[in-house]
Design an enzyme around this catalytic site. Structure first.
Site, PDB file in Angstrom:
ATOM      1  N   LYS A   1      23.490 -19.411  19.366  1.00  0.00           N
ATOM      2  CA  LYS A   1      24.402 -20.027  18.403  1.00  0.00           C
ATOM      3  C   LYS A   1      24.592 -21.510  18.717  1.00  0.00           C
ATOM      4  O   LYS A   1      24.465 -22.363  17.842  1.00  0.00           O
ATOM      5  CB  LYS A   1      25.764 -19.309  18.421  1.00  0.00           C
TER       6      LYS A   1
ATOM      7  N   LYS B   1      31.983 -15.867  13.987  1.00  0.00           N
ATOM      8  CA  LYS B   1      31.151 -14.975  14.795  1.00  0.00           C
ATOM      9  C   LYS B   1      31.294 -15.281  16.275  1.00  0.00           C
ATOM     10  O   LYS B   1      31.644 -16.404  16.668  1.00  0.00           O
ATOM     11  CB  LYS B   1      29.681 -15.100  14.371  1.00  0.00           C
TER      12      LYS B   1
ATOM     13  N   ARG C   1      14.083 -16.579   8.232  1.00  0.00           N
ATOM     14  CA  ARG C   1      13.609 -16.645   9.614  1.00  0.00           C
ATOM     15  C   ARG C   1      12.292 -17.419   9.624  1.00  0.00           C
ATOM     16  O   ARG C   1      11.299 -16.998   9.035  1.00  0.00           O
ATOM     17  CB  ARG C   1      13.429 -15.238  10.182  1.00  0.00           C
TER      18      ARG C   1
ATOM     19  N   ARG D   1      15.760 -12.839   4.559  1.00  0.00           N
ATOM     20  CA  ARG D   1      16.438 -11.551   4.716  1.00  0.00           C
ATOM     21  C   ARG D   1      17.640 -11.560   3.776  1.00  0.00           C
ATOM     22  O   ARG D   1      18.605 -12.283   4.000  1.00  0.00           O
ATOM     23  CB  ARG D   1      16.829 -11.356   6.176  1.00  0.00           C
TER      24      ARG D   1
ATOM     25  N   ARG E   1      25.869 -10.072   4.874  1.00  0.00           N
ATOM     26  CA  ARG E   1      24.930 -10.407   5.942  1.00  0.00           C
ATOM     27  C   ARG E   1      23.507 -10.056   5.527  1.00  0.00           C
ATOM     28  O   ARG E   1      23.257  -8.991   4.951  1.00  0.00           O
ATOM     29  CB  ARG E   1      25.288  -9.639   7.223  1.00  0.00           C
TER      30      ARG E   1
ATOM     31  N   ASP F   1      16.939 -19.655  12.172  1.00  0.00           N
ATOM     32  CA  ASP F   1      17.626 -19.047  11.030  1.00  0.00           C
ATOM     33  C   ASP F   1      18.119 -20.169  10.131  1.00  0.00           C
ATOM     34  O   ASP F   1      18.862 -21.054  10.584  1.00  0.00           O
ATOM     35  CB  ASP F   1      18.795 -18.181  11.499  1.00  0.00           C
TER      36      ASP F   1
ATOM     37  N   GLU G   1      21.055 -20.860  13.388  1.00  0.00           N
ATOM     38  CA  GLU G   1      20.829 -20.348  14.740  1.00  0.00           C
ATOM     39  C   GLU G   1      19.425 -20.721  15.193  1.00  0.00           C
ATOM     40  O   GLU G   1      18.518 -20.919  14.373  1.00  0.00           O
ATOM     41  CB  GLU G   1      20.994 -18.820  14.805  1.00  0.00           C
TER      42      GLU G   1
ATOM     43  N   ASN H   1      16.873 -18.878  17.717  1.00  0.00           N
ATOM     44  CA  ASN H   1      16.674 -17.640  18.476  1.00  0.00           C
ATOM     45  C   ASN H   1      15.535 -17.810  19.464  1.00  0.00           C
ATOM     46  O   ASN H   1      14.392 -18.073  19.073  1.00  0.00           O
ATOM     47  CB  ASN H   1      16.364 -16.489  17.523  1.00  0.00           C
TER      48      ASN H   1
END
Length: 311
Positions: free
Chosen positions: A118, A153, A203, A218, A226, A266, A274, A276
């Site tokens: 994050k 979050k 992604r 997504r 979400r 993301d 984000e 990842n």
């Protein structure tokens, strides 16, 4: 990796890497969960010889596990899922010893410790929506009021767990903030709500800082906000936009500098949310939709050596 007996092979990116490594003639060894240790100052792993096959009913075969030192000549794929807790950090410290002994650890364990998924996005504020990270419930509440709606979050979640969408003035906001911060003891993140989430949380995969040409959007389903596949989102492949490529170009060089060879960004609409680095996914979905071999691109890079290093 996470326990191989419980993965979904149709969607598991680590499994795609295993298939590609085996196809290229690499010998595979599966480190049993909890199997990293140190002895005599050396990093070692309780590992079993592994064979894999692309069969959803019978996808792996393990030999007898034994202790093996990790060092020169080994490629170690560190692919366990978050949370990045004390056990995870200790494993990266052991893998650092393996790295110093000559093992090629992907991703670099130093970067895995340093780059919270994050907070790492905030290294690139020019790419991110308005964001606040704080333990202070009043400050977080004021952020929601300023922006009307926000996504709240924890810093250590994955797969969409414990993510809340909150509006200014709603009666549950106090308890949401109390829960996320544990009464002010833990940091939480607030980001301006991006209505573009209805078009998908994209992604984008980077290999040595270079994006794959397609991303997986997504898309939230039903009454869910979400997009995470683990939260029921539907995956839809798309070519990268010019903005996606710009974000990748902003982030990529820093990832290369930190030894992050396989990274998932993301992106919602035009905004990075984000970065990842622990266990990015979506290889299998993109390969199937566009006829790609993303694990092949990764192994081309691994076999060539680290960027800027002799092959």
């Amino acid at each position: 990796m996470d326990p191989i007996g419980s993965i979904g092979v149709a969607k598991d990116s680590t499994f795609a890497m295993l298939l590609e490594a085996q196809r290229r003639g690499h010998r595979l060894h599966y480190v049993l969960p909890g199997g990293l240790s140190m002895a005599g100052g050396a990093a070692q792993a309780l590992a079993a010889p592994l064979k894999v096959r692309d069969d959803a009913l019978d996808w792996f075969e393990l030999g007898t596990a034994s202790q093996r030192r990790l060092g020169d000549g080994d490629v170690v794929l560190m692919r366990t899922d978050p949370p990045v807790d004390a056990d995870y950090v200790h494993d990266t410290q052991i893998l650092d010893v393996a790295r110093m002994a000559g093992a090629n650890v992907v991703n670099d364990p130093r970067g895995l410790r340093d780059l919270n998924e994050k907070l790492a996005a905030l290294l690139f504020p020019q790419c991110c929506p308005p964001t606040l990270v704080s333990r202070d419930a009043a400050a977080l509440k004021a952020f929601v009021a300023e922006h009307g709606q926000a996504v709240l979050k924890p810093l250590d979640g994955m797969g969409g767990r414990s993510i809340f969408r909150a509006a200014a003035g709603e009666s549950n906001l106090n308890v949401i903030l109390e829960t996320l911060t544990d009464g002010g003891r833990h940091l939480a993140m607030a980001q301006r709500y991006l209505p573009e989430i209805t078009e998908g949380d994209k992604r984008i995969l980077l290999i040595d800082g270079v994006p794959v040409d397609y991303c997986l959007a997504r898309i939230p389903q039903g009454d869910e906000f979400r997009g995470n596949l683990a939260a029921g989102g539907r995956g839809e492949g798309r070519p990268l936009t010019d903005r996606d490529r710009w974000i990748a170009a902003e982030v990529g060089p820093e990832m290369v500098k930190r030894g992050m060879r396989f990274v998932g960004l993301d992106v919602i609409g035009d905004w990075l949310t984000e970065v990842n680095v622990t266990s990015p996914t979506c290889i299998r979905e993109l390969d199937a939709e566009f006829g790609l071999n993303i694990a092949g691109l990764l192994f081309d890079a691994i076999e060539h050596g680290a960027p800027g290093a002799p092959a």
